[in-house]
Design an enzyme around this catalytic site. Structure first.
Site, short mmCIF file in Angstrom:
data_model
loop_
_atom_site.label_atom_id
_atom_site.label_comp_id
_atom_site.label_asym_id
_atom_site.label_seq_id
_atom_site.Cartn_x
_atom_site.Cartn_y
_atom_site.Cartn_z
N ASP A 34 57.19 33.35 -0.83
CA ASP A 34 56.44 33.54 -2.32
C ASP A 34 56.58 31.82 -3.09
O ASP A 34 56.16 32.45 -3.64
CB ASP A 34 57.81 34.28 -2.38
CG ASP A 34 59.34 34.01 -2.88
OD1 ASP A 34 59.62 32.60 -2.19
OD2 ASP A 34 59.69 34.16 -3.82
N ARG A 85 50.65 11.54 -18.39
CA ARG A 85 49.43 11.56 -19.78
C ARG A 85 49.24 12.56 -20.69
O ARG A 85 48.76 12.62 -21.72
CB ARG A 85 47.72 11.53 -19.35
CG ARG A 85 47.82 10.54 -18.14
CD ARG A 85 46.23 10.42 -17.39
NE ARG A 85 46.42 11.34 -15.71
CZ ARG A 85 45.30 11.15 -15.34
NH1 ARG A 85 44.34 10.95 -15.37
NH2 ARG A 85 45.91 12.03 -13.66
N HIS A 118 52.04 5.79 -17.51
CA HIS A 118 50.82 5.71 -17.86
C HIS A 118 50.41 4.92 -19.74
O HIS A 118 49.90 4.45 -19.62
CB HIS A 118 50.49 7.44 -18.42
CG HIS A 118 49.43 7.93 -19.54
ND1 HIS A 118 47.54 7.20 -18.53
CD2 HIS A 118 48.65 8.32 -20.61
CE1 HIS A 118 47.30 7.70 -19.81
NE2 HIS A 118 47.62 8.05 -20.62
N LYS A 176 31.10 -0.69 -24.38
CA LYS A 176 30.35 -0.37 -24.86
C LYS A 176 29.35 -0.32 -26.20
O LYS A 176 29.75 -0.88 -27.42
CB LYS A 176 30.25 1.02 -25.75
CG LYS A 176 30.15 2.89 -24.01
CD LYS A 176 30.85 3.67 -24.80
CE LYS A 176 30.79 4.72 -23.65
NZ LYS A 176 31.64 5.89 -24.19
N THR A 210 36.00 7.90 -14.38
CA THR A 210 35.80 6.82 -14.79
C THR A 210 34.90 5.03 -13.70
O THR A 210 34.46 4.60 -14.65
CB THR A 210 37.26 5.40 -15.29
OG1 THR A 210 37.98 7.14 -16.35
CG2 THR A 210 37.13 4.36 -15.95
C1 R5P Z 1 42.72 6.63 -18.30
O1 R5P Z 1 43.57 5.70 -19.20
C2 R5P Z 1 43.29 5.42 -17.17
O2 R5P Z 1 43.26 4.28 -17.05
C3 R5P Z 1 42.05 5.63 -15.81
O3 R5P Z 1 40.81 5.17 -16.08
C4 R5P Z 1 41.17 7.38 -15.93
O4 R5P Z 1 42.99 7.73 -15.88
C5 R5P Z 1 41.04 7.64 -14.93
O5 R5P Z 1 40.38 8.72 -14.48
P1 R5P Z 1 39.53 9.39 -13.40
O6 R5P Z 1 39.51 8.64 -12.24
O7 R5P Z 1 40.05 10.84 -13.51
O8 R5P Z 1 38.32 8.96 -14.69
#
Ligand code: R5P
Length: 274
Positions: A34, A85, A118, A176, A210
């Site tokens: 289960d 996170r 994190h 950016k 990312t």
């Molecule tokens: C962001 O706060 C972290 O440093 C990472 O850049 C992020 O968790 C990466 O996540 P993903 O691979 O989903 O873009």
């Protein structure tokens, strides 16, 4: 003290046991039809370090069951602490997931060890946390290699600086810049990547979104070769195949999440803190 390996961290637990010259306790884990989980630990010791990353709900429940099975003093070693996170209420009514995890783990363990959790917000929910930094180990891996290190964003800059100072290489972050109302340019803030070997360094690679976006921009600026390096190779949602099919040459990670890419071990730094 005995070391107790959870199913998520068998190699790391073994490495820690070898470094500390300690025994790995006998373990039995199973899942009932289960979906319920079961843990039994064979140990006569009265002090244990339970080693297991939390990268899934099963990892979390198994970790709790391992703690519950043990008597005496317990150290919870959670190299990759998932749920971190969700470290605050972003939308009214949300659970602060890492706070819930911290409360449960600390109801059993006197001390908790994580690696690059994190955020400081996530860390703040623990009473007795030792949060270790694996960035110097990533730096050591790249020492004497002809690379430059890039952070995919300003938020990870401090981490990359640490790795680059150990690797003794140049570093920068992607910024950016808005060119006009409809165009945004993403480029390294200060250094030219044309013809260079670039390592994109991040704490976690989860979906890979990312680093894939960062690599696209850096290739566009003429980088010769790109590798990605991270502490936690979560690599969800087919991230590994997406990354390696994108022109990125390699994924280098620690063993906080045990993967084929785990070429750097955090066993020494954890052992030093047990
Ligand atoms: C962001 O706060 C972290 O440093 C990472 O850049 C992020 O968790 C990466 O996540 P993903 O691979 O989903 O873009």
């Amino acid at each position: 003290m005995d070391i107790v390996a959870c199913p998520s961290s068998p190699m790391l637990a073994k490495r820690i046991a070898e470094i500390k010259n300690l025994k790995l306790a006998g373990v039995e884990y199973k899942k009932f039809p289960d979906g319920e989980l079961y843990a039994r630990i064979e140990s006569k010791e009265n002090e244990h370090a339970v080693v297991g990353s939390i990268n899934s709900n099963d990892d979390l429940v198994t970790f709790i069951l391992a703690l519950e099975a043990l008597n005496g003093k317990k150290i919870a070693v959670i190299p990759y602490a998932g749920y971190a996170r969700q470290d605050k209420v972003f939308l009214q009514g949300e659970a602060v997931s890492i706070r819930a995890v911290a409360k449960i783990i600390e109801s059993y363990a006197e001390k908790v060890i994580t690696v690059n959790i994190h955020s400081s917000d996530a860390a703040s929910h623990f009473r007795s946390l030792v949060n270790l930094d694996a960035m110097p180990l990533i730096g050591k891996y790249y020492r004497s290699r002809d690379v430059i290190m890039l952070s995919p964003d300003k938020g990870s800059l401090e981490r990359v600086k640490v790795a680059a100072s150990v690797a003794n290489c140049d570093w920068d972050y992607l910024e950016k810049r808005r060119i006009d109302a409809s165009r945004v340019e993403i480029a390294p803030k200060n250094i030219d990547v044309e013809g260079k070997n670039v390592v994109i360094v991040d704490d976690i690679i989860s979906t890979g979104g990312t680093v894939l976006e960062a690599a696209k921009q850096i290739f566009g600026l003429g980088a010769k070769k790109i590798e990605v390096a991270c502490v936690h190779a979560v690599l969800a949602s087919f991230a590994a195949v997406k990354i390696l099919s994108s022109g990125i040459s390699d994924i280098i990670a620690t063993d906080t999440v045990e993967k084929v890419f785990s070429r750097i071990s955090v066993a020494e730094i954890i052992s030093a803190n047990l």
